[in-house]
Design a protein around this motif. Structure first.
Motif, PDB file in Angstrom:
ATOM      1  N   GLU A  26     -27.503 -97.233 132.796  1.00  0.00           N
ATOM      2  CA  GLU A  26     -28.380 -96.066 132.940  1.00  0.00           C
ATOM      3  C   GLU A  26     -29.267 -95.963 131.709  1.00  0.00           C
ATOM      4  O   GLU A  26     -29.034 -96.629 130.691  1.00  0.00           O
ATOM      5  N   GLU A  27     -30.279 -95.125 131.810  1.00  0.00           N
ATOM      6  CA  GLU A  27     -31.134 -94.887 130.651  1.00  0.00           C
ATOM      7  C   GLU A  27     -30.306 -94.223 129.552  1.00  0.00           C
ATOM      8  O   GLU A  27     -29.509 -93.312 129.827  1.00  0.00           O
ATOM      9  N   HIS A  28     -30.486 -94.688 128.332  1.00  0.00           N
ATOM     10  CA  HIS A  28     -29.662 -94.199 127.227  1.00  0.00           C
ATOM     11  C   HIS A  28     -29.964 -92.725 126.963  1.00  0.00           C
ATOM     12  O   HIS A  28     -31.135 -92.352 126.770  1.00  0.00           O
ATOM     13  N   PRO A  29     -28.944 -91.869 126.979  1.00  0.00           N
ATOM     14  CA  PRO A  29     -29.182 -90.429 126.851  1.00  0.00           C
ATOM     15  C   PRO A  29     -29.654 -89.994 125.456  1.00  0.00           C
ATOM     16  O   PRO A  29     -30.232 -88.913 125.314  1.00  0.00           O
ATOM     17  N   VAL A  30     -29.435 -90.826 124.436  1.00  0.00           N
ATOM     18  CA  VAL A  30     -29.822 -90.456 123.065  1.00  0.00           C
ATOM     19  C   VAL A  30     -30.997 -91.304 122.578  1.00  0.00           C
ATOM     20  O   VAL A  30     -32.005 -90.783 122.087  1.00  0.00           O
ATOM     21  N   ASN A  31     -30.863 -92.617 122.714  1.00  0.00           N
ATOM     22  CA  ASN A  31     -31.864 -93.514 122.130  1.00  0.00           C
ATOM     23  C   ASN A  31     -33.221 -93.429 122.821  1.00  0.00           C
ATOM     24  O   ASN A  31     -34.262 -93.464 122.153  1.00  0.00           O
ATOM     25  N   LEU A  32     -33.232 -93.336 124.171  1.00  0.00           N
ATOM     26  CA  LEU A  32     -34.513 -93.310 124.882  1.00  0.00           C
ATOM     27  C   LEU A  32     -35.324 -92.061 124.553  1.00  0.00           C
ATOM     28  O   LEU A  32     -36.526 -92.174 124.260  1.00  0.00           O
ATOM     29  N   PRO A  33     -34.747 -90.846 124.570  1.00  0.00           N
ATOM     30  CA  PRO A  33     -35.534 -89.670 124.162  1.00  0.00           C
ATOM     31  C   PRO A  33     -36.056 -89.798 122.729  1.00  0.00           C
ATOM     32  O   PRO A  33     -37.165 -89.332 122.421  1.00  0.00           O
ATOM     33  N   ARG A  34     -35.259 -90.442 121.843  1.00  0.00           N
ATOM     34  CA  ARG A  34     -35.718 -90.630 120.470  1.00  0.00           C
ATOM     35  C   ARG A  34     -36.942 -91.546 120.433  1.00  0.00           C
ATOM     36  O   ARG A  34     -37.909 -91.284 119.721  1.00  0.00           O
ATOM     37  N   GLU A  35     -36.908 -92.625 121.251  1.00  0.00           N
ATOM     38  CA  GLU A  35     -38.043 -93.538 121.306  1.00  0.00           C
ATOM     39  C   GLU A  35     -39.295 -92.815 121.788  1.00  0.00           C
ATOM     40  O   GLU A  35     -40.385 -93.002 121.244  1.00  0.00           O
ATOM     41  N   LYS A  36     -39.139 -92.000 122.823  1.00  0.00           N
ATOM     42  CA  LYS A  36     -40.295 -91.274 123.351  1.00  0.00           C
ATOM     43  C   LYS A  36     -40.834 -90.277 122.323  1.00  0.00           C
ATOM     44  O   LYS A  36     -42.044 -90.042 122.259  1.00  0.00           O
ATOM     45  N   LYS A  37     -39.943 -89.727 121.532  1.00  0.00           N
ATOM     46  CA  LYS A  37     -40.368 -88.779 120.500  1.00  0.00           C
ATOM     47  C   LYS A  37     -41.178 -89.484 119.412  1.00  0.00           C
ATOM     48  O   LYS A  37     -42.119 -88.928 118.849  1.00  0.00           O
ATOM     49  N   TYR A  38     -40.825 -90.740 119.129  1.00  0.00           N
ATOM     50  CA  TYR A  38     -41.521 -91.505 118.100  1.00  0.00           C
ATOM     51  C   TYR A  38     -42.907 -91.978 118.550  1.00  0.00           C
ATOM     52  O   TYR A  38     -43.797 -92.185 117.723  1.00  0.00           O
ATOM     53  N   GLU A  39     -43.093 -92.187 119.853  1.00  0.00           N
ATOM     54  CA  GLU A  39     -44.296 -92.843 120.352  1.00  0.00           C
ATOM     55  C   GLU A  39     -45.557 -92.096 119.935  1.00  0.00           C
ATOM     56  O   GLU A  39     -45.662 -90.880 120.103  1.00  0.00           O
ATOM     57  N   GLY A  40     -46.509 -92.855 119.402  1.00  0.00           N
ATOM     58  CA  GLY A  40     -47.780 -92.282 118.975  1.00  0.00           C
ATOM     59  C   GLY A  40     -47.762 -91.703 117.588  1.00  0.00           C
ATOM     60  O   GLY A  40     -48.810 -91.304 117.074  1.00  0.00           O
ATOM     61  N   LYS A  41     -46.601 -91.663 116.961  1.00  0.00           N
ATOM     62  CA  LYS A  41     -46.491 -90.995 115.651  1.00  0.00           C
ATOM     63  C   LYS A  41     -46.142 -92.002 114.558  1.00  0.00           C
ATOM     64  O   LYS A  41     -45.403 -92.953 114.782  1.00  0.00           O
ATOM     65  N   TYR A  42     -46.719 -91.789 113.391  1.00  0.00           N
ATOM     66  CA  TYR A  42     -46.310 -92.531 112.199  1.00  0.00           C
ATOM     67  C   TYR A  42     -46.375 -91.594 111.002  1.00  0.00           C
ATOM     68  O   TYR A  42     -47.038 -90.551 111.040  1.00  0.00           O
ATOM     69  N   LEU A  43     -45.664 -91.964 109.963  1.00  0.00           N
ATOM     70  CA  LEU A  43     -45.497 -91.086 108.809  1.00  0.00           C
ATOM     71  C   LEU A  43     -46.098 -91.729 107.564  1.00  0.00           C
ATOM     72  O   LEU A  43     -45.974 -92.935 107.341  1.00  0.00           O
ATOM     73  N   ILE A  44     -46.747 -90.894 106.761  1.00  0.00           N
ATOM     74  CA  ILE A  44     -47.337 -91.331 105.499  1.00  0.00           C
ATOM     75  C   ILE A  44     -46.790 -90.441 104.394  1.00  0.00           C
ATOM     76  O   ILE A  44     -46.696 -89.222 104.563  1.00  0.00           O
TER      77      ILE A  44
END
Length: 590
Positions: A439-457
């Motif tokens: 199944e889709e990972h209940p923790v890792n997949l939402p974290r990946e989607k949260k990261y998408e489009g974002k980077y930190l400086i």
């Protein structure tokens, strides 16, 4: 009126004689000579004189007709070499290289007074036009008109010795040129930096630093050629790591390390070098997330002067980054100005930034949210998830058919599938009642989607706004674009050398070619000529040096080239397109 001539030395040391028509005039009671007409270079006039005499005597035959046949002896590409010579002179490289040291350990048959700066010019031009090894240089010298500073053309001496097809004595001269060059690298880079600063009037406020790798075609030198993270997609080849420092868009220095060197291990050496050689004191060091370690931040803070940093942050496997992203407040985003890609997009693509509170004293953190980056990362994730899902479904069918029964073997098979395409980021699996489920990972997949489009400086500069931080960090793309130019059009890869100093010299020649390509690109942009540097060099190949016989007398000329080639010459303000006239009977050299 009467004839006068004037001798004018060029920056390469060649003296040309120009002929003028002058007249005497009286000004304020004194007699002076006033130039009525400039006739041009004396050597050119000597060739044109017979035709000019016939024309002035009223001959109705066209000026370029002749009594005997015209026989074309040679037509070689000259335009790119002409332009490279132009920038070579503009950078003062004749004087810089002439002041350099020579490699002390020469072979008995070698010429201690060989004009190695002219050979450096030839090697740089080759990198830009048709990058080949020093051995394969012979073929290029037959198709292009490549001459030394005096105008003597380099010719090939073919002589097969084993696998080598050219005379080893001549080949050794080109290899020795690399030795002379790398011996003077430190001083050449500093001299070029000063020349660039004077030419383009910039201050070193920001230092951009990034790394790449390039691979060997063979074993390479043992100290440098190592297996490591390959940015060329050649993990089986040994490689070297190359770090380039750019200021105001110009490459000012580079470093070469063994192929297994980590990004973070290079920062200390680079900062010390910039402080010592270039006397940088009040600058901001801009680097990618691979540079970030506590040790490197400490190096920047303790460097001589007022050094600051503007660095990326690793998102994955970094709890601090996830915690910072959780501090985003949706109504605090600031819109950033769009770049060229954003302006040309059919749909509006936003780039937003906001500063979030950082727990580390003296450090500010900007979180950037990019629509363009999010769309790209979503596409990549969806493709990866599809590949992993196909693999897991195959495993599920094999288990259901009883082809794989042992739990240990099922687990190993599942791990193999998940290890490809980062599957552990997206899926979880379990074994119940002898059946395989995923199944889709209940923790890792939402974290990946949260990261998408974002980077930190992150930065320690208090005088930098979030928008300025994003703009400066994006300028690192110029370094990455430079790497692509170094590797592909300029041909830094692959490396064939087996000697460490010549590997470093090979990379130095490529970076000098990259600098001249940048200068050409800048000149075209300033003149509003819509050509890339590579397109301009291609157009310049239509300018040819022609050697021919008329009535048994040998003459030379240069074709004007295509319309685009003439457009490039106009942008560079190049009016004299003939090569220097070689002295006396010395038309060629080895």
């Amino acid at each position: 009126m009467f004839i006068r001539s004037i001798k004018v030395p060029s920056s390469s040391g060649v003296v040309h004689e120009y002929v003028r028509v002058v007249e005497s005039v009286r000004e304020n009671g004194r007699v002076k000579q006033r130039v009525v007409l400039n006739l041009g270079r004396r050597d050119t006039l000597v060739e044109l004189l017979p035709l000019l005499q016939r024309f002035l005597q009223g001959d109705t035959v066209a000026p370029f007709e002749h009594d005997g046949p015209i026989q074309t002896l040679d037509a070689s590409t000259w335009g790119p070499m002409l332009v490279v010579r132009h920038f070579f002179q503009q950078l003062g490289l004749w004087q810089i290289l002439d002041a350099g040291r020579r490699w002390p350990r020469l072979l008995p048959a070698e010429d201690p007074d060989d004009d190695w700066p002219s050979r450096v010019l030839a090697l740089i031009a080759n990198r830009l036009v048709r990058p080949v090894s020093e051995h394969a240089l012979a073929g290029w010298l037959e198709t292009d008109y490549v001459c030394d500073r005096l105008g003597r053309r380099y010719v090939t001496r073919w002589k097969r010795q084993g696998r080598v097809e050219v005379d080893l004595t001549v080949l050794q001269r080109w290899y020795r040129t690399l030795d002379h060059l790398v011996l003077n690298k430190a001083k050449i880079e500093v001299a070029l930096y000063k020349q660039l600063r004077d030419l383009f009037d910039f201050q070193p406020d920001l230092v951009f630093y990034d790394l790449t790798s390039t691979y060997f075609a063979g074993q390479g030198p043992a100290a440098l050629a190592k297996h490591g993270y390959s940015r060329d997609g050649k993990p089986r080849n040994v490689q070297v790591v190359v770090g380039v420092v750019m200021v105001a868009g110009w490459p000012i220095t580079h470093h070469v390390w063994a192929g297994n060197t980590r990004d973070s291990q290079t920062v200390s050496e680079v900062v010390k070098d910039l402080t010592k050689r270039f006397q940088f004191r009040d600058v901001v060091f801009v680097g990618d997330r691979g540079m970030v370690t506590e040790k490197n931040l400490d190096v920047l803070q303790k460097a001589d002067g007022d050094w600051g940093f503007l660095l990326g942050m690793t998102r994955r496997q970094n709890p601090a980054a996830e915690a910072l992203i959780d501090r985003i407040v949706e109504d605090r985003w600031l819109e950033c100005p769009g770049g060229i890609n954003t302006e040309e997009a059919h749909e509006k693509q936003r780039t937003r930034v906001q500063e979030v509170t950082c727990d580390r004293p003296g450090v500010r953190v900007f979180i950037v949210d990019s629509d363009e980056r999010r769309a790209y990362e979503q596409r990549q994730r969806e493709k990866a998830m599809q590949r992993v899902r196909v693999g897991l479904e195959k495993l599920q069918r094999r288990v259901a058919k009883g082809q794989v029964k042992a739990p240990a073997k099922i687990g190993a098979a599942a791990q193999r599938v998940l290890s490809r395409n980062h599957g552990q980021r997206y899926y979880a699996w379990k074994l119940e009642g002898g059946q395989f489920h995923f199944e889709e990972h209940p923790v890792n997949l939402p974290r990946e989607k949260k990261y998408e489009g974002k980077y930190l400086i992150q930065t320690d500069r208090t005088d930098l706004t979030p928008r300025e931080g994003v703009a400066h960090y994006k300028e690192l793309n110029e370094v990455e674009r430079g790497f692509r130019s170094l590797k592909d059009p300029i041909g830094m890869r692959p490396i064939w050398h087996h000697c460490e100093r010549r590997v470093k010299a090979h990379i130095f020649v490529a970076t000098l070619a990259f600098l001249i390509e940048r200068m050409l690109e800048r000149a075209l942009k300033d003149a509003r000529v819509p050509l890339s540097a590579q397109a301009a060099l291609t157009a310049l190949q239509t300018i040819r040096h022609v050697r021919f016989q008329v009535d048994g007398q040998e003459r030379t000329g240069v074709t004007p080239g295509s319309q685009r080639a003439r457009q490039v010459l106009k942008a560079l303000k190049i009016t004299e397109i003939r090569p220097p006239a070689p002295p006396g009977a010395q038309k060629t050299t080895m």
